[in-house]
Design a protein around this motif. Structure first.
Motif: not given
Length: 534
Positions: A173-176, A456-457, A497-501, A504-506
């Motif tokens: 889910a962090s990818l898609v 969302e990370g 938190p961690i960097r936006a996965p 979130v960006r793509y």
């Protein structure tokens, strides 16, 4: 397998309808709390065969037959997965028990229109080869996206959630995101249909083998992504989540206000597992709809809260609030809110719920007059129901990083829980699932909120009246939790938190590209078969 496939394909009449509903109902076993992943195969593989058997003597009749199968499949899926909604009608049984069948069967009948559309859309791209798996992926995913957005949206038990429960699998889910998981879930669940209907040995092996390989890759990616050690925590933050486990009928009664407040205060002050009480917490969090009264208009209750809080400690609580009435109005507008209170009993700020529950928190305006004419109302005891906030806003809490606040089922909407502007550092979810008792509903609700943390990370902090209350890190790992039906407090640090996965960006680009590939592949194969009534 081939014999079974042909029996399903050639089924007709009531046998065909029963097969469709049974296949849909089995699919609900892939949802929480069961999480039985093979149920995806047992549900979607027969769906492919039933669509194979939808061929009629005309294009229109073929699509109609596919839509009927889709509706029956969806009806079975939603009844089996959402039957627990009927528990809400029994909280005030004298007023709402008569409507229980409408909740248990009426809502699934409406929701089943989405897979009906999805099956028909899939069938319009159908071809007698492996490309029909992509056709089903496209059609059913589009219908799931529509279900999550149209008419205020209801993405509950989206098919992608089947892959969003296992810690390793949910990392994808962090990818898609959720809808990307939907694509994968449908493809993985439907691909084994070719074991029984593949045109040759290569086709019978390739699609199911690819699905199995994707599942293995997802698990491998998840195992690689999750760090071996816990995340560092935010300094100088110590959370205390209070889970009172109050039955919903008690919360409705204003006469219980003193007893409820005493229970909240006593529990919040109790010694935790480390032997420390409320004085050790920097932030105490109470669940949604904590009081059967307006807290901001009750100075005595605010004074009691001030007495509970140590210097510098803040309370974050769900609470209904009311604006001052405008000239000519008898009462102001009511909002389902989260309020922040300091150690002096001062309300420092609020977040008002944006995404209200139709019929639960408000009655749609076009039905309001009709419902009131027959003496009905929404479930909550608020004159006229709640008003939605116009936009989502960051909740500012002294001592905490910026908060993305969500109330109740707002947390189930992927891509909609973060406010505009700078990225917050945590997701807060306060909820009251007492409406649904000890049923699958609260487990499903928690699983969907947990998946938002991975997408969302961001860490998730969740306070629920009857459970499941929890602190979840950005990888979906449950740091601490209180079980459904338990009463007590949960003390925890706040994970960073961690960097936006990547999602979130793509994520939207990847989802759009994937669906376009499925569409083009299905359309290309279908165009070569237009002369055949498949």
């Amino acid at each position: 397998m081939k014999t079974l496939a042909h029996r399903v394909i050639l089924a007709s009449g009531w046998r065909r309808g029963l097969m469709a509903m049974a296949a849909g109902a089995i699919g609900a076993l892939a949802m929480p709390p069961f999480g039985f992943l093979p149920a995806l195969v047992l549900s979607l593989t027969p769906a492919v065969w039933l669509l194979d058997g939808s061929a009629r003597d005309s294009w229109g009749r073929t699509l109609k037959a596919a839509a009927i199968v889709g509706w029956l499949w969806g009806f079975g899926y939603f009844v089996a997965g959402l039957w627990w909604l009927g528990a809400a009608f029994l909280v005030e049984a004298d007023q709402f028990a008569w409507a229980l069948p409408f909740g248990v069967f009426g809502l699934p009948a409406l929701l089943a229109l989405f897979p009906a559309f999805g099956f028909a859309l899939s069938r319009s791209l159908w071809a007698p080869d492996a490309s029909r798996i992509l056709a089903l992926v496209f059609g059913l995913t589009i219908s799931e996206i529509l279900r999550g957005h149209l008419f205020t949206g209801f993405p509950w038990n989206n098919l992608g959630l089947a892959l969003g429960q296992n810690l390793w699998l949910m990392q994808s889910a962090s990818l898609v995101g959720l809808y990307g998981l939907t694509v994968l879930a449908i493809g993985i669940g439907a691909a084994p249909a070719l074991f029984g209907t593949g045109r040759n040995g290569r086709e019978r092996r390739t699609a199911p083998g690819t699905a199995a390989a994707v599942l293995v890759l997802m698990a491998g990616f998840g195992a690689w992504r999750i760090p071996s050690a816990p995340l560092p925590h935010v300094e100088n933050v110590r959370l205390r989540l209070m889970q009172p486990n109050l039955p919903q009928d008690a919360k409705f009664n204003p006469g219980n206000r003193e007893a409820i407040m005493r229970r909240y205060l006593t529990l919040s002050a109790a010694a935790g597992s480390d032997g420390k009480g409320a004085e050790a917490a920097t932030h105490i969090i109470w669940p949604e709809s904590a009081f059967p009264f307006l807290l901001h208009r009750n100075p005595a209750s605010l004074a009691q809260i001030a007495a509970l809080l140590a210097p510098g400690t803040h309370l974050i609580t769900g609470a209904a609030r009311m604006d001052d009435p405008l000239p000519g109005e008898a009462v102001g507008k009511f909002f389902n809110a989260i309020q922040v209170i300091d150690d002096k009993g001062t309300i420092l700020g609020s977040y008002d719920k944006v995404h209200l529950v139709p019929f639960g928190e408000y009655v749609p305006k076009f039905l309001d007059a009709l419902i009131r004419a027959v003496g009905l109302r929404q479930f909550v005891h608020i004159p006229g129901g709640f008003e939605p906030s116009e936009k989502r806003a960051t909740l500012t809490v002294p001592g905490l990083p910026p908060v993305a606040a969500t109330i109740c089922y707002e947390a189930i909407f992927p891509g909609e829980i973060l406010p505009d502007g700078p990225r917050p550092d945590l997701i807060l979810n306060v909820t009251n699932d007492a409406w649904f008792g000890n049923t699958p509903g609260p487990y499903q609700h928690f699983s969907q909120a947990r998946l938002r943390a991975v997408e969302e990370g961001l860490p998730l902090v969740r306070a629920a009246n009857t459970g499941i209350s929890a602190v979840v890190d950005p990888y979906g790992r449950v740091v601490k939790s209180l079980a459904l039906g338990a009463e007590g407090v949960l003390d925890s640090d706040l994970p960073m938190p961690i960097r936006a996965p990547f999602h979130v960006r793509y994520g939207m680009f990847v989802l759009t590209a994937t669906l376009l590939i499925c569409l083009m592949a299905g359309a290309a194969r279908r165009s070569r078969q237009m002369s055949l009534p498949i």
